[in-house]
Structures are given as structure tokens and as C-alpha cells.
Design a protein around this motif. Structure first.
Motif, PDB file in Angstrom:
ATOM      1  N   TYR A   1       0.842  -1.204   0.000  1.00 53.40           N
ATOM      2  CA  TYR A   1       0.000   0.000   0.000  1.00 53.40           C
ATOM      3  C   TYR A   1       0.875   1.252   0.000  1.00 53.40           C
ATOM      4  O   TYR A   1       1.974   1.248   0.559  1.00 53.40           O
ATOM      5  CB  TYR A   1      -0.921   0.004   1.216  1.00 53.40           C
ATOM      6  CG  TYR A   1      -2.026  -1.012   1.148  1.00 53.40           C
ATOM      7  CD1 TYR A   1      -3.065  -0.866   0.215  1.00 53.40           C
ATOM      8  CD2 TYR A   1      -2.048  -2.117   2.004  1.00 53.40           C
ATOM      9  CE1 TYR A   1      -4.094  -1.812   0.158  1.00 53.40           C
ATOM     10  CE2 TYR A   1      -3.067  -3.052   1.947  1.00 53.40           C
ATOM     11  CZ  TYR A   1      -4.089  -2.895   1.007  1.00 53.40           C
ATOM     12  OH  TYR A   1      -5.098  -3.825   0.923  1.00 53.40           O
TER      13      TYR A   1
ATOM     14  N   GLU B   1      -0.333   1.644   5.357  1.00 50.66           N
ATOM     15  CA  GLU B   1       0.792   1.968   4.476  1.00 50.66           C
ATOM     16  C   GLU B   1       1.957   0.990   4.660  1.00 50.66           C
ATOM     17  O   GLU B   1       2.271   0.587   5.771  1.00 50.66           O
ATOM     18  CB  GLU B   1       1.263   3.406   4.712  1.00 50.66           C
ATOM     19  CG  GLU B   1       1.900   3.673   6.050  1.00 50.66           C
ATOM     20  CD  GLU B   1       2.469   5.084   6.126  1.00 50.66           C
ATOM     21  OE1 GLU B   1       2.284   5.872   5.186  1.00 50.66           O
ATOM     22  OE2 GLU B   1       3.115   5.389   7.151  1.00 50.66           O
TER      23      GLU B   1
ATOM     24  N   HIS C   1      -1.910   5.615   3.201  1.00 53.63           N
ATOM     25  CA  HIS C   1      -2.964   4.610   3.319  1.00 53.63           C
ATOM     26  C   HIS C   1      -3.033   4.129   4.773  1.00 53.63           C
ATOM     27  O   HIS C   1      -2.019   4.120   5.476  1.00 53.63           O
ATOM     28  CB  HIS C   1      -2.643   3.438   2.379  1.00 53.63           C
ATOM     29  CG  HIS C   1      -3.786   2.478   2.197  1.00 53.63           C
ATOM     30  ND1 HIS C   1      -4.053   1.477   3.089  1.00 53.63           N
ATOM     31  CD2 HIS C   1      -4.719   2.389   1.218  1.00 53.63           C
ATOM     32  CE1 HIS C   1      -5.105   0.791   2.671  1.00 53.63           C
ATOM     33  NE2 HIS C   1      -5.539   1.323   1.523  1.00 53.63           N
TER      34      HIS C   1
END
Length: 771
Positions: free
Chosen positions: A674, A681, A678
Motif C-alpha cells: 500500500y 501503508e 494509506h
């Protein structure tokens, strides 16, 4: 010695040609029968002197052929005692030669290889072998296996039979491999993901994260343009087809070779060889301990007790393990070299791609590191080989195997284990470990706590594996052929220059042969080892290099003639030996064949990018994950490269800021994670789990399909053909019948003589009474 000799001519039908009506074609490939006459086939039985009349003797002087005579003489010479000192026996010609009492002991060649002998009784077999087998003009002809067996013995004959059969089977694999390579080459221009890498508006604008700490710069994806084009040739659908084909091919080769081997066992009278083999003289000399045989309940002598045998096996196994660990240590050293030198190349080589400089075009940091590491790995392999050969022989001598076959099988397993790790370890590292455990730019994985794990190119490590295979296979073939041709030739030249009998116009045959090179007991062992290592390269990693069978085919065509030339012209004649089969090499090849299915499935799944591309094409190029309205490979590169925020770099892993690309806030790296910002992440995304599931499913399906086909083929093709079984049974029946009938004739004849004498005695006793 249980030597089988002729009883009567064989009246069974010979094998018909497999080519049917194409006899005109086979005649071109066959050896001229007017030059080398076919051997007459006989029914045979172990020779016994008291049954001399049962055997087919046309001429008492030629009843034992020269090869058999040499075997008998060598058997006696190896076992004869010449001294007993302090209860220690000294025996055998080998001990006398090693002590320097004799210079050498060897059977003589029958004539000069380049011209016939003036002696009309000489068969000139060496000359015929050179002309019809070893000469370069005979490179397209089949080998005269019967004459090779007659002159050199069954052991060398079975080696050349196996090598010839392996080379024939490689022809099919080479054709399919070239077809798959051409398929990839023709379709490389249709490779969408490679076009995206090379495109200035796609690959030219993607800024990649540094691949090492501090010194490595940010770099643009399009500097890997050329390597991505080459990768399209090898990483294609044709590679998958070829990997499946090779899984089936190796099974067909092994099964059909078993059938061919069974035919040779029958034709060369080695069917019951294991029951006949004698103990080695070195073993017999050490037999000092008396034990009771469990079967016969009689006393017999053995060289050591059960406890002593266990200690020897433990010490030998420990020594072998130590050397294998030493190779692994050298592999670790190569990995450290890769990690260290990659930093240097990354700092020194150009960072930007302009498409004009040819060195910049092809010599990327990854390529430079790969080539130099492969060359160093090859040099280390050859050095360790030379040392370990001597160590393996010492360990096997310490083990003291009973028979020559046991000795060779034990040495074979040790040498192959070592060579397997030595030759294949670097390939296994590149295929299954490099670039697999690297973490991500903000949290890289460090090796030994110091060296950051090296990464693959954005296209994967497949091209690097291909480079490694090409260097090792090509380098090994060139090195071995130079060594096999030049080394004995130079040594013989020096020997002839130093010859003592310069005054004589013609040196005697024994002196000419003395200046040739000795083959040694393990000479043939190294020839097998060379070919089995090649067999491993052809099968284990063929998914990354479909041209490997073609290289092996070309090498083997030359290898057969080089070995033939070497034996007929540069080496002394070996003492002929019996051999039933190729020994421990058969189970080793079967093990490689089973392992090859796993390695090729894993190369396609984990080393190549085939599975991620298929997952993208069928799932992530269209909704709900993709934006395209139809299945396509467009956008694949962008989808497989994750984003990383440059601000998240740790001080240790931060790249070189002086790369001209420091104005960017993000860089890309090869992984499925990701993006920054996010909620999860830098965690693995849904694409990653789809790919992992697809890879595991692919390995399971591919392995089960190929293993099922392999086992079906193994079951369907019997190891011994029906005709060969019939021949063996009929020979046993006729041999027993013949010996039984001859025995009955002898008994009847003897009974008749006894009866006549009894009648005479009775008649003599009765005559006086009648008178």
C-alpha cells in the motif's frame, strides 16, 4: 573369475532396424561392415576347465580374446604375494609400481593408431577404432560399440553407449528448446511491459528507490530497457511449455535407457555380474578379523568389526559434511562480494540513460555485479574441485569398500554431493533467495546485520539466472575440452622428447605405450561426473534457459569424439573391466529428474514474472481492481511498482542525494504494498495475496500433472523389453540343456566304458570255471 565364454553360435533372430524401409539412410550413419565386421553372437556359460569340450573352441590360441587375457593376467598380478614381513603381507603389482620397483604395468595396444601393423596376424583394432570412431570425419557415424567393448572392455563400452544414447535424446530436447527460444525472440516486440519500461514517458519518468545504503543513487526505470527486452525472450509462454516438456523428456530418457542397458547386458554377458564380482585385493589384504557368516555358519575374515565399521562411516560422513559446509561458506563469500561490489558499481556507473552510449546501454550495476560474481564463482568452483577430488579418494580408501563396484559407488556419491553443492549453489541462490527477502526502502532487511540484501531487476532475477547458467555451462565445457585435448597431448610430446632409445629407429611397442598417459582407475569416473553435472544443468534450471539442451548437444557430439581420440591416441590401454550398468549414476539421474520438476515449477512461479503478469491480465487489468474495459497488459509496470515517501527513509538506508533527482518526493520499488498515507501503508496489498495464492496453486498443479505423467510413463514402459526377456530365458534354457546333454553324454560314455570293463572282469572270472 566366472568368465563367460561361447558354448555354441546364437540361433535367435537379430533385432530388425527401427527405420524399416529407410535402410539407405541408416547405411550412411552405420559403420562400414566391410571394415569393422559385426561380432558373431554366441550362447555363453561360465568357463570351467573340466568342461573344456563343451565350449565352442575353434582355435585354442584365440579362444580367450586379448581383453579377457589382460583381465586374467591383471587379476593374478594384483593378488600375488611378493613379501611377508612381521606378519604383514605385501602383494600385488600396484604396490610394486607405487613403491617404484616397477615403472608401470599396462596392457599393450595392438598397433599404431595411424597405420596398420606389418604383422599379418595383428587384428589392427586400435587402427580401426581411430579410423572409424575417433577421427573427425566419422563424427556423424554411429559408434562401433561391439569393437569398443572387445578392445577396451565392457566398462568403457557401457560409458560410450550411455553417452551416445544421451546425446541422441538431447536432439529432441534441443529442437523443442530452440523452437521455444525462437517463439520468445519473435514475440519480444509484442511484449507490452517491456515497451512500458523503455518508453520515455513511462519508464523514463519512473524514479526508482536506491538499491543500497548511502552511496546508491535514485535511478530511472528505463536504464533497464535492454535487459527487459532480453528477458522477454526467456520469460515467455514458451518457457512454461518447455519446462513441462522437459519433465516428460527426462523420464522418457531414463526409461528407454534402462531398456537399452538391458539389451547390452544380454549381448555383452553381464546379466549376472553382481554375483560374480570378486573382492578388491586391498580389501582382502586387510581381512584379519574372524567372524561367523550368518548364512553359511562358517568362519570368514573381514577387515574390521561392526564397531570399527561404524567409527569409519562416522568419520567419513563428518569429513564429507565439513567439505560441503566449506563450499557453502564460499557461496556466502560470493554473496558478500555481490552486496559489497554492487554499492561500488552503483556509485561509479552512469545513472541516467540517454540511449547513445553502448557501455551505458548494457552495463548496468546489476549486470556488472552478476557477470563478475559468476566469473569469480566459476574460478572458486574449479579450485575446490581440484582439492576435493584428492580428499574424496582418501576418504573412500579409508572406508575400504569390498568390491570395485562398491568402491566406485561410494566415491561417486561423495563426489556428486560435493559437486552438486559446488556447481548448483550459486544458481539456487539466484533462483530462490536473491531479491525475495529485501523488505522495503524504509525498512530493508540486512544480511549478517551489516549488508543490505540485494534486489533483482524490476523484471526479476530470471535473466541473471540465465547469465549464470551460460557462464558456468559454457566455461565448464570450454575448460574441460581444452584440458582433455591439450594436457595429454603436451605431456606425451614432452615424454617423447625425453625418450631414452633415440638410437633405435623404431621403438618397441611397450616403450611407445609407456610414453602415453595413464588413464588411471578413476579416469572414466571423471567423464561420467562431467556429463551428470551437465545433465543437472539441462534439467534443473531449464525453465530459465531453453537453449541449454542445444549447448549440451553440441558439447556432447564433440565430447564423444574427443574422448575417443584421447583413448585411442593419447592414453595407454586400460585393463579391461566388466560392468553391468552405469552404477550409482543411474539413481543419481533419477533423483535429479524428480528434483527438476520442483525446481522448474518454482523458477516459473517465484523467479520469473509469469504468474504476476497472468494475475494482472485476468484480474487486475479490469474492474473491480482495474480501469480497463478489456483484458490487457497495459499498465502492468505501474501496477507492480509500489510508492515510497522519500521523507520516510531512515538515515542508514537513505540514498545518495547528489543524483539530480532529489526534487522528487516519492520513489518506486518492486513490491506489492500500500502507498504512503494509506491506513495500512507499506503493508502487503490485495494484489500480493492474489499472486501468492496463484503461485502456490501453479506449483501444486504443475507438479501433480508432471509427476502423474512421469509415473504413468515409468509404469507403461518396462525396464526390460519383451524380446530381451525372451532371449535371456531362451539362452538359459538352451545353455542348461546343452550342458546337461553333454554331461549325460559323458556319463553314458563313462558308463559304457565301465560296463565293458565289468563284462571283461566277469568274463575273465567265469572262463577258468567253465574250462
Amino acid at each position: 573369475m566366472h568368465i563367460k565364454l561361447p558354448l555354441k553360435p546364437n540361433d535367435l533372430k537379430t533385432r530388425t532396424s527401427a527405420f524399416g524401409n529407410f535402410t539407405w539412410f541408416t547405411k550412411v550413419l552405420q559403420v562400414d561392415e566391410s571394415i569393422i565386421k559385426p561380432e558373431q553372437e554366441f550362447f555363453t556359460a561360465p568357463f570351467e576347465k573340466n568342461r573344456m569340450n563343451d565350449f565352442y573352441i575353434q582355435d585354442r590360441d584365440t579362444f580367450f580374446n586379448p581383453a579377457t587375457r589382460s583381465r586374467i593376467v591383471y587379476f593374478i598380478l594384483c593378488r600375488i604375494k611378493y613379501q611377508v614381513r612381521d606378519n604383514v603381507k605385501k602383494f600385488g603389482i600396484n604396490k610394486l609400481v607405487s613403491s617404484g620397483i616397477y615403472k608401470a604395468a599396462f596392457p599393450l595396444h595392438d598397433c599404431n593408431f595411424s597405420h596398420k601393423s606389418e604383422d599379418l596376424s595383428c587384428p589392427n583394432e586400435r587402427y580401426l577404432l581411430y579410423r572409424e570412431w575417433a577421427h573427425p570425419r566419422s563424427i556423424y557415424k554411429k559408434q562401433p560399440l561391439d569393437l569398443i567393448r572387445k578392445y577396451y572392455g565392457e566398462k568403457i563400452g557401457i560409458y560410450f553407449a550411455w553417452l551416445g544414447y544421451y546425446t541422441q535424446m538431447l536432439l529432441l530436447a534441443a529442437v523443442v528448446g530452440v523452437a521455444c527460444f525462437l517463439y520468445g525472440y519473435v514475440n519480444q516486440n509484442n511484449c507490452t511491459w517491456s515497451k512500458e519500461v523503455c518508453h520515455p514517458d513511462i519508464g523514463g519518468k519512473i524514479i526508482m528507490c536506491p538499491q543500497c545504503d548511502r552511496l546508491c543513487p535514485f535511478w530511472k526505470l528505463n536504464i533497464t530497457c535492454e535487459s527487459s527486452k532480453k528477458l522477454c525472450i526467456f520469460d515467455s509462454f514458451g518457457t512454461l511449455v518447455f519446462a513441462v516438456f522437459m519433465g516428460v523428456w527426462v523420464t522418457l530418457f531414463l526409461e528407454f535407457w534402462k531398456r537399452r542397458q538391458a539389451e547390452l547386458e544380454y549381448e555383452w554377458d553381464t546379466v549376472e555380474l553382481q554375483q560374480e564380482e570378486q573382492a578388491r585385493p586391498e580389501y582382502e589384504a586387510r581381512c584379519t578379523h574372524v567372524v561367523i557368516n550368518e548364512i553359511t555358519q562358517e568362519e570368514e575374515r573381514v577387515p574390521f568389526t561392526t564397531w570399527g565399521k561404524c567409527i569409519r562411516i562416522t568419520l567419513c560422513a563428518s569429513a564429507v559434511l565439513f567439505w560441503i559446509l566449506l563450499i557453502i561458506a564460499s557461496v556466502i563469500g560470493i554473496i558478500v562480494y555481490r552486496l559489497s561490489v554492487f554499492i561500488v558499481f552503483s556509485a561509479k556507473l552512469p545513472k541516467n540513460f540517454n540511449g547513445t552510449d553502448p557501455i551505458q546501454k548494457y552495463l548496468t550495476p546489476q549486470t556488472a555485479t552478476s557477470i563478475t560474481a559468476s566469473l569469480i564463482s566459476f574460478i572458486i568452483i574449479m579450485i575446490l574441485n581440484t582439492i576435493y577430488e584428492k580428499v574424496a579418494i582418501m576418504i573412500t580408501n579409508f572406508e575400504l569398500p569390498r568390491t570395485q563396484t562398491d568402491y566406485e559407488n561410494s566415491l561417486t556419491m561423495k563426489m556428486f554431493l560435493f559437486q552438486f553443492v559446488n556447481y548448483y549453489s550459486s544458481c539456487f541462490y539466484i533462483a530462490f533467495f536473491k531479491g525475495k527477502f529485501v523488505g522495503y526502502p524504509g525498512d530493508p532487511v540486512y544480511w549478517l546485520g551489516k549488508y543490505r540484501n540485494e534486489e533483482c531487476d524490476p523484471g526479476g532475477c530470471l535473466l541473471e539466472l540465465t547469465t549464470q547458467l551460460t557462464i558456468i555451462m559454457g566455461g565448464k565445457a570450454i575448460w574441460n575440452n581444452i584440458q582433455e585435448v591439450l594436457l595429454p597431448w603436451v605431456k606425451n610430446l614432452i615424454g617423447r622428447c625425453r625418450t631414452v632409445s633415440r638410437a633405435e629407429k623404431i621403438a618397441p611397442r611397450w616403450e611407445q605405450d609407456y610414453h602415453l598417459q595413464p588413464m588411471g582407475k578413476l579416469g572414466l569416473f571423471y567423464e561420467y561426473l562431467e556429463m551428470i553435472i551437465q545433465f543437472g544443468f539441462v534439467t534443473l534450471f531449464v525453465a530459465s534457459f531453453p537453449l541449454a539442451p542445444l549447448l549440451a548437444l553440441v558439447n556432447n557430439i564433440l565430447e564423444i569424439r574427443v574422448d575417443a581420440w584421447k583413448m585411442t591416441t593419447q592414453y595407454r590401454r586400460m585393463v579391461p573391466e566388466k560392468a553391468q550398468d552405469i552404477g550409482a549414476w543411474q539413481p543419481i539421474m533419477q533423483g535429479i529428474a524428480i528434483l527438476a520438476v520442483v525446481t522448474n515449477a518454482m523458477i516459473i512461479a517465484f523467479t520469473s514474472d509469469m504468474i504476476p503478469r497472468l494475475v494482472y491480465y485476468w484480474s487486475f487489468s479490469v474492474p473491480p481492481y482495474g480501469d480497463h474495459t478489456h483484458y490487457t497488459m497495459e499498465g502492468y509496470i505501474n501496477n507492480t511498482l509500489s510508492y515510497f515517501n522519500i521523507a520516510d527513509f531512515k538515515n542508514r538506508s537513505k540514498g545518495n542525494p547528489y543524483s539530480g533527482l532529489e526534487k522528487h518526493t516519492t520513489c518506486r520499488y518492486r513490491d506489492f504494498r500500500y502507498p504512503p498515507g494509506h491506513p495500512q501503508e507499506y503493508k502487503h496489498n490485495i494484489y500480493y495475496w492474489h499472486v501468492i495464492a496463484a503461485k502456490l496453486a501453479f506449483i501444486i498443479v504443475m507438479e501433480h500433472i508432471i509427476y502423474s505423467v512421469k509415473f504413468f510413463i515409468s509404469y507403461a514402459i518396462p525396464d526390460v523389453s519383451k524380446s530381451t526377456k525372451s532371449k535371456i530365458k531362451r539362452e538359459k534354457y538352451l545353455t542348461q540343456k546343452l550342458l546337461h546333454e553333454n554331461h549325460l553324454k559323458d556319463v553314458t560314455k563313462n558308463m559304457g566304458v565301465i560296463a565293458e570293463r565289468m563284462v571283461e572282469v566277469v568274463d575273465n572270472n567265469l572262463r577258468p570255471k567253465l574250462e
